[in-house]
Design a protein around this motif. Sequence first.
Motif, short mmCIF file in Angstrom:
data_model
loop_
_atom_site.label_atom_id
_atom_site.label_comp_id
_atom_site.label_asym_id
_atom_site.label_seq_id
_atom_site.Cartn_x
_atom_site.Cartn_y
_atom_site.Cartn_z
N HIS A 206 0.84 -1.20 0.00
CA HIS A 206 0.00 0.00 0.00
C HIS A 206 0.87 1.25 0.00
N SER A 207 0.63 2.12 -0.98
CA SER A 207 1.31 3.42 -1.05
C SER A 207 0.26 4.51 -0.98
N PRO A 208 0.01 5.09 0.19
CA PRO A 208 -1.06 6.09 0.32
C PRO A 208 -0.79 7.40 -0.41
N ASP A 209 0.46 7.64 -0.82
CA ASP A 209 0.79 8.90 -1.48
C ASP A 209 0.55 8.88 -2.98
N ALA A 210 0.29 7.72 -3.56
CA ALA A 210 -0.02 7.68 -4.99
C ALA A 210 -1.35 8.40 -5.23
N GLY A 211 -1.47 9.03 -6.38
CA GLY A 211 -2.69 9.77 -6.68
C GLY A 211 -3.10 9.59 -8.12
N ASN A 212 -4.19 10.24 -8.49
CA ASN A 212 -4.60 10.21 -9.89
C ASN A 212 -5.24 11.53 -10.28
N LEU A 213 -5.14 11.82 -11.55
CA LEU A 213 -5.70 13.04 -12.12
C LEU A 213 -6.02 12.77 -13.59
N ILE A 214 -6.57 13.75 -14.26
CA ILE A 214 -6.76 13.66 -15.70
C ILE A 214 -5.54 14.33 -16.34
N PRO A 215 -4.66 13.55 -16.98
CA PRO A 215 -3.34 14.08 -17.34
C PRO A 215 -3.37 15.30 -18.25
N TYR A 216 -4.28 15.30 -19.22
CA TYR A 216 -4.31 16.45 -20.12
C TYR A 216 -4.85 17.69 -19.42
N GLU A 217 -5.74 17.52 -18.44
CA GLU A 217 -6.23 18.69 -17.70
C GLU A 217 -5.12 19.30 -16.85
N PHE A 218 -4.26 18.46 -16.31
CA PHE A 218 -3.11 18.96 -15.56
C PHE A 218 -2.19 19.77 -16.46
N ALA A 219 -1.83 19.21 -17.61
CA ALA A 219 -0.91 19.91 -18.52
C ALA A 219 -1.52 21.19 -19.07
N ILE A 220 -2.82 21.16 -19.37
CA ILE A 220 -3.50 22.37 -19.84
C ILE A 220 -3.43 23.45 -18.77
N ALA A 221 -3.66 23.08 -17.51
CA ALA A 221 -3.61 24.05 -16.42
C ALA A 221 -2.21 24.66 -16.30
N MET A 222 -1.18 23.83 -16.43
CA MET A 222 0.20 24.33 -16.33
C MET A 222 0.51 25.27 -17.49
N ALA A 223 0.13 24.88 -18.70
CA ALA A 223 0.41 25.71 -19.88
C ALA A 223 -0.39 27.00 -19.84
N GLU A 224 -1.63 26.91 -19.40
CA GLU A 224 -2.49 28.09 -19.33
C GLU A 224 -1.94 29.08 -18.31
N ASN A 225 -1.52 28.59 -17.15
CA ASN A 225 -0.97 29.48 -16.13
C ASN A 225 0.35 30.08 -16.59
N ALA A 226 1.12 29.30 -17.34
CA ALA A 226 2.36 29.85 -17.91
C ALA A 226 2.04 31.00 -18.86
N ALA A 227 1.02 30.80 -19.70
CA ALA A 227 0.62 31.87 -20.63
C ALA A 227 0.07 33.07 -19.88
N ASP A 228 -0.71 32.82 -18.83
CA ASP A 228 -1.23 33.93 -18.02
C ASP A 228 -0.10 34.77 -17.43
N ASN A 229 1.03 34.12 -17.18
CA ASN A 229 2.17 34.81 -16.57
C ASN A 229 3.20 35.27 -17.59
#
Length: 689
Positions: A206-229
């Motif tokens: 058991h690894s309680p620190d593993a997580g999950n997300l929607i990978p493209y939504e994560f990358a979109i958020a990073m790229a969008e925030n980069a563009a915002d800045n």
Amino acid sequence: MPTNPKKVRQHGIKGAYVGGGWVDIEDCGDRFNITNPTPSDKTCDSCPNQTTCPRSRTRHVSVKDDGTYDVVIVGGGCVGASIARELTKYNLSILLLESADDVTQGATKGNSGIVHAGFDDKPGSVRAKYCWPGNQMFAQLDEELHFGYQKNGSLVLAKTKEERKVLDDLMERGRKNGVQRLKILEGKSVFEIEPFCNPNTIAALHSPDAGNLIPYEFAIAMAENAADNGAEVRIRRTVSAIEATDAGFEVTADHWEPKSYAKTMHGSEATVPEPEVNDSKAVPAAVIAALGAAGAGFLKSQPQFTDEMAMGVAAAALVLALIVFLSSSAKPNRVQGEGKAKDSRKPVGTGGSRVSVDEMMVGGSGSMSANDGVVVGTEKIKCRFIVNAAGGGSDKISAMIGDDSFTIKPRLGDYLLLNREQGYLAKHTLFPCPDPVLGKGVLVQTTLWGNLILGPTARDTYLKDKMDMTDEDVQKFILSKCKDLVPDFDSKQVIHGFVGARAKNSTGDWIIEESKVNSNFIQAAGIDSPGLAGSPAIAVEVVRLLQKNGLSKAKNKNFNPNRAPIITPKDGWKGIKAGPVGKFTDPKVNVICKCEKVTEHEVITALRRSLPIDSTQGIRKRTRAGMGHCQGDAENYNCECRVADVIARENGYGKKEEVGRRPWPATSTLPQRWLEESEKENLVELAKK
């Protein structure tokens, strides 16, 4: 088959995942629905003309006065987007180039979305160095960017004494890699937290620190925030040459557009000019204002007219001038709530062409060749540094400077996605004991949106037997292997299938270093699983390497780490309505996608953010419109056409052909987009073999 003990949580329905945990809808106002708009919202909403935004690039540019950039990043996946955001924390001129028609169209789009903890990586490897530190960064990133992150934990299941010994080995690997809170569960304790896993399971890591997300939504958020800045982003740019110069590099990028767009818009495949502000009535408006002022002056000179009467004439002229100007510059087809699904091109569910492996390496269904693209211009870009984050194409980018120290050896990973009603069957990410050659193997996991995901395969493209597998062979492999983890899922509930191409490379490990050919060329290349987990830590290291070689460390005092979410959490159907096109004119009420409860307002919000979007796929990745049970079936709610109409209206397109549509079959192994009952029964039979 077990009954559903309770409905599975779905991000955006009655709450949201924030920072790894669940937040109920009544508390989302403080934790999720942040009220301060992102800079991109302000940019669009404050535009007095509501003019068409530039196609295939951000509205702003970040080029310096001398026509150069500090850093050019090649590749807009999770690694490239993370690097772009990290760089915007400093006063720099940054350009991100992406060869596909949107960011995240490569390996980032086609993977499991697991934020691995790093216990499986070989101690001392580059993977092991960045996976655990990256894992620990996601909770804070999600608090800032609101892409949705669940720390659900993972279990590696052992069913034999031999496999039980493997758990001890993994535990020791994790300890050496710095992974914390690992624990081996024995017997009944496994079923207490995962009641539907294989009944023959005797233990689990058991690894309680593993997580999950929607990978493209994560990358979109990073790229969008980069563009915002301040970072500039250009999509549909294929890097064709790189030349070293005394000041750094000159990058040649070919700008492509779909042939249908080039012909429809301009009657030619050779040029696609940038849109211009509509000022056709600006001169008449100015003339009216000037005449009003002159008339006021004349009246004041006449004794029969008072000063108040003269000023009244001038004021009336100014009001008339303002009306004329606004009526011409505002785009009437951007009025919200008036979109009508007139697009006769129904979603494609059969026929079409399969995306090739070569296309997968440079954007898959968003690549130039998959979209019948034509080059409409060539750009020469000067910069001091280059970061190679081109994923499946990173070896070709590296070779352009004479560095041929590695080659990409693609490995395909096929997946099947099940309907949301199957999501209750897995609370954690479930793995078998890893294969010594092929790695972690298949998995069963409930996604952030409540669907059950099965897969992946591990098909090395240089092995003939792997590439000779038929679609049924692939489906059989996934279903049978995953049945060994969770026996009770219903194969008839499969609603989607897709393939991702992982950028494995000839060195056997990630390449994060200065190029030995040119120290101003930084490699972030050949990054396969668990690259998603490692991406934020990789970004920090890349910035360190750049600064070591002379990149400015001056901080960006205006850096804003926060991004408002695109989705609005729903409380069932409260406050929103689905119905015939045009019935509901309030965008916040009008539902565009019934299965996923996506409103017109959410589609508009996505379109008015800082990244360019001109396809239903782009909206699908940001709002989930078309990702539900019916998969955009035209006979159900026809959501893809509704989305296409909103895109055309918001982007100022005169013809719907200018809106990119979801291709079929793209990378799917399913026989058609909407399965017949006989095809569902066939999946059930394949799962038994």
